[in-house]
Design a protein around this motif. Structure first.
Motif, PDB file in Angstrom:
ATOM      1  N   GLY A  82       2.995   6.275  -5.235  1.00  0.00           N
ATOM      2  CA  GLY A  82       3.984   5.187  -5.156  1.00  0.00           C
ATOM      3  C   GLY A  82       4.863   5.831  -4.020  1.00  0.00           C
ATOM      4  N   TYR A  83       6.117   5.207  -3.636  1.00  0.00           N
ATOM      5  CA  TYR A  83       6.923   5.781  -2.547  1.00  0.00           C
ATOM      6  C   TYR A  83       8.341   5.377  -2.852  1.00  0.00           C
ATOM      7  N   HIS A 163      -0.056  -0.275   1.867  1.00  0.00           N
ATOM      8  CA  HIS A 163      -0.897  -0.747   0.788  1.00  0.00           C
ATOM      9  C   HIS A 163      -1.263   0.537  -0.215  1.00  0.00           C
ATOM     10  N   MET A 164      -1.735   0.106  -1.304  1.00  0.00           N
ATOM     11  CA  MET A 164      -2.403   1.015  -2.207  1.00  0.00           C
ATOM     12  C   MET A 164      -3.762   0.603  -2.842  1.00  0.00           C
ATOM     13  N   LYS A 165      -4.772   1.559  -3.123  1.00  0.00           N
ATOM     14  CA  LYS A 165      -5.783   1.124  -3.484  1.00  0.00           C
ATOM     15  C   LYS A 165      -6.639   1.958  -4.193  1.00  0.00           C
ATOM     16  N   TRP A 166      -7.628   2.066  -4.774  1.00  0.00           N
ATOM     17  CA  TRP A 166      -8.458   3.056  -5.529  1.00  0.00           C
ATOM     18  C   TRP A 166      -9.559   3.538  -4.381  1.00  0.00           C
ATOM     19  N   VAL A 262       4.625  -4.644   1.852  1.00  0.00           N
ATOM     20  CA  VAL A 262       3.712  -3.914   0.866  1.00  0.00           C
ATOM     21  C   VAL A 262       2.841  -4.983   0.654  1.00  0.00           C
ATOM     22  N   THR A 263       1.523  -4.754   0.954  1.00  0.00           N
ATOM     23  CA  THR A 263       0.443  -5.825   0.961  1.00  0.00           C
ATOM     24  C   THR A 263      -0.490  -5.793  -0.089  1.00  0.00           C
ATOM     25  N   ALA A 264      -0.399  -4.551  -0.861  1.00  0.00           N
ATOM     26  CA  ALA A 264      -1.159  -4.488  -1.975  1.00  0.00           C
ATOM     27  C   ALA A 264      -0.718  -3.318  -2.894  1.00  0.00           C
ATOM     28  N   GLY A 265      -0.581  -3.562  -4.157  1.00  0.00           N
ATOM     29  CA  GLY A 265      -0.462  -2.447  -5.438  1.00  0.00           C
ATOM     30  C   GLY A 265      -1.529  -2.026  -5.971  1.00  0.00           C
TER      31      GLY A 265
END
Length: 298
Positions: A82-83, A163-166, A262-265
């Protein structure tokens, strides 16, 4: 443990807790944080379960979570991708100084343990395990060193996009025939859980061993093994055209002018087949043993 060592360890550990308390207090002040998003990720039933932390206080408290999930597995931890996006007219220098203090305190404790620790075997219900931090284990048995030593990352540059991803990368290790035979010997009494009985597994490995011994000594075995899936946070900072990518064990801290996009959680991750044999066969990889990850290139 010698009393003087225990007192020094407790002092170093207390310094970490005190400095993190300063950070939590600073983040909770009015007009400091513009936007935040923190997730709690745990392993549950073959999946990575993601829970968004909605309370600002709870999100700030993740920096001080050092607890083991289970007393029988000190390596298993929660992670918190997170941030915290700080307002650019807030107390940036104060928070930056606190973050530096926290990281210095973490390094001091680690240096102390590196100097005084002696590896020892600790017997738990799941079997013998070697503890790399026995002093910490004796003093604070439910504290996880992996959590404690994770340093905080703060950036003074303004973030524009996130953005965040796996993400996951497979390891491709080269082995000689002799090295592969040693791996077989090590795993001979370790059948995959719920897949083979010990006798079935040993029969498979005996046949594999005989096959390898018939191959030319110069044969190269490739061991293709999956690395764990980890959350990745991509940030595009002002003045940079490229993405900076970070592993999401703890929230990042950076500044923003209020226009952070923020483009992706992050969402739950179900375990998938990491090694797809059909794709590997298309690439010319022939499986020798999928469980051990042994492949030959045709």
């Amino acid at each position: 443990m010698d009393l003087s060592l225990r007192l020094e360890l407790d002092c170093l550990y207390s310094n970490i807790e005190s400095s993190i308390a300063l950070l939590t207090s600073a983040l909770m002040k009015d007009c400091v944080v513009d936007k935040y998003c923190v997730y709690k990720v745990e392993k549950k039933r073959g999946a990575r379960v993601v829970e968004q932390i909605t309370s600002m206080r709870s999100a700030a408290d993740v920096f001080s979570d050092f607890e083991c999930i289970s007393p029988d597995n000190s390596k298993e931890t929660s992670i918190y991708p997170g941030y915290f996006a700080l307002k650019q007219d807030g107390p940036i220098d104060e928070i930056s100084s606190i973050v530096s203090l926290i990281n210095d305190n973490k390094r001091a404790l680690k240096s102390f343990l590196d100097k005084h620790n002696r590896p020892k075997e600790v017997h738990l219900s799941s079997g013998p395990q070697v503890k790399l931090n026995p002093l910490m284990f004796e003093a604070h048995p439910m504290k996880n060193p992996n959590q404690i030593f994770r340093e905080l990352k703060m950036f003074n540059s303004k973030a524009r996009m996130l953005h965040m991803k796996w993400t996951r990368k497979q390891r491709y290790d080269k082995h000689s025939i002799d090295s592969a035979l040693r791996i077989i010997a090590y795993n001979f009494d370790k059948p995959p859980v719920l897949k083979y009985s010990t006798s079935q597994w040993q029969m498979i490995l005996t046949e594999l061993k005989a096959h390898l011994e018939c191959l030319p000594v110069s044969t190269e075995i490739k061991r293709i093994k999956p690395a764990p899936s980890i959350p990745q946070i991509g940030v595009k900072f002002e003045g940079s055209a490229s993405w900076s990518k970070f592993h999401g064990s703890l929230p990042l801290i950076f500044t923003t002018d209020g226009s952070l996009n923020v483009t992706a959680g992050l969402s739950d991750l179900m375990n998938e087949m990491v090694i797809d044999n059909e794709k590997l066969l298309e690439l010319g990889w022939v499986p020798l043993n999928e469980e051990l990850g042994f492949y030959l290139r045709t």
